[in-house]
Design an enzyme around this catalytic site. Sequence first.
Site, PDB file in Angstrom:
ATOM      1  N   ASP A  15      28.844  39.359  32.363  1.00 21.26           N
ATOM      2  CA  ASP A  15      29.747  38.277  31.996  1.00 21.26           C
ATOM      3  C   ASP A  15      29.683  37.073  32.934  1.00 21.26           C
ATOM      4  O   ASP A  15      30.596  36.250  32.977  1.00 21.26           O
ATOM      5  CB  ASP A  15      31.196  38.784  31.909  1.00 21.26           C
ATOM      6  CG  ASP A  15      31.649  39.477  33.193  1.00 21.26           C
ATOM      7  OD1 ASP A  15      31.151  39.117  34.278  1.00 21.26           O
ATOM      8  OD2 ASP A  15      32.485  40.393  33.113  1.00 21.26           O
TER       9      ASP A  15
ATOM     10  N   THR B 122      33.143  42.637  31.404  1.00 19.40           N
ATOM     11  CA  THR B 122      32.195  43.734  31.248  1.00 19.40           C
ATOM     12  C   THR B 122      32.242  44.622  32.493  1.00 19.40           C
ATOM     13  O   THR B 122      32.670  44.177  33.561  1.00 19.40           O
ATOM     14  CB  THR B 122      30.758  43.215  31.054  1.00 19.40           C
ATOM     15  OG1 THR B 122      30.352  42.481  32.223  1.00 19.40           O
ATOM     16  CG2 THR B 122      30.663  42.318  29.824  1.00 19.40           C
TER      17      THR B 122
ATOM     18  N   ARG C  36      34.282  28.971  39.913  1.00 15.20           N
ATOM     19  CA  ARG C  36      33.320  29.239  38.847  1.00 15.20           C
ATOM     20  C   ARG C  36      33.745  28.498  37.587  1.00 15.20           C
ATOM     21  O   ARG C  36      34.938  28.422  37.278  1.00 15.20           O
ATOM     22  CB  ARG C  36      33.245  30.736  38.537  1.00 15.20           C
ATOM     23  CG  ARG C  36      32.784  31.581  39.695  1.00 15.20           C
ATOM     24  CD  ARG C  36      32.830  33.061  39.358  1.00 15.20           C
ATOM     25  NE  ARG C  36      34.180  33.489  38.985  1.00 15.20           N
ATOM     26  CZ  ARG C  36      34.513  34.753  38.748  1.00 15.20           C
ATOM     27  NH1 ARG C  36      33.598  35.705  38.827  1.00 15.20           N
ATOM     28  NH2 ARG C  36      35.752  35.076  38.424  1.00 15.20           N
TER      29      ARG C  36
END
Length: 270
Positions: free
Chosen positions: A62, A82, A127
Amino acid sequence: MPVAVAPDIEKPLKEEKTVEETKPVEKQSAKLEKPVPAENPTNSNGTTNLLAVTLVKIIDGDTIKIMYNGKEQNVRYLLIDTPETNHPRLGKQPFGDEAKQRNIELIHSGKLEIEFDIGQRYDKYDRLLAYIYVDGKSVQETLLEEGLARVAYVYPPNTRYLDPYEKAQEKAKEQKLGIWSIENYATDTGFNTDKVANEKPVTPKPEKITPAPAAPVQQPVVTPVPQATETEWFQNCTELRKKYPNGVAKGHPAYQSKMDRDGDNFACER
């Protein structure tokens, strides 16, 4: 409502080994969660236009790294989670490798684009938060449909595709695919590795299996193919990309391990 278990811990990026942060704790009612404060509060303008980007690296199921605004940026997939592949505390979780490998296959299969939601573009780990597409098809939705991800980290107003994602997840749960093939492994708060400590999970195939014919079938005689026609040899990645611009996956006739420097089973990717 299932009983909450200990919250999953957000994985630090593998290349940033000195940072040990934890994932935001998910509540049992995901839609009531508040957004995690971001270090960069830049918001998107609400557009649904897709932005073409260049891939730098695939980190796990992911998370990827791309070139964005002239620099390398890690991108966390919005609304899904994930299993881990190399977490400092949790280690490797069941179906983590499968999710990463499927992500690699999807990302390398066509044109890579991202889409921002109307909320914050960055999380507290700096991020980017985005929806990921390859040739216009949602990578997040595919991972959910195949039982390799769960709906998670729902922080309004970044919830544009929550409904279709939940529907895709429900189909995978009904078919007991991937993470849903092990009872009580995937939960509202993460992946309960203790449930599978003594089990070796097997990924069910989502496609239908054709029943074997009732009558015996004679096995065909296979003529060996000369080795020369089974491989393609290139001196280096520069030469290989002249024929295969996006590189080649392991198993391809032109694949060579020496050209797969990051060990992700894909040689000469850009």
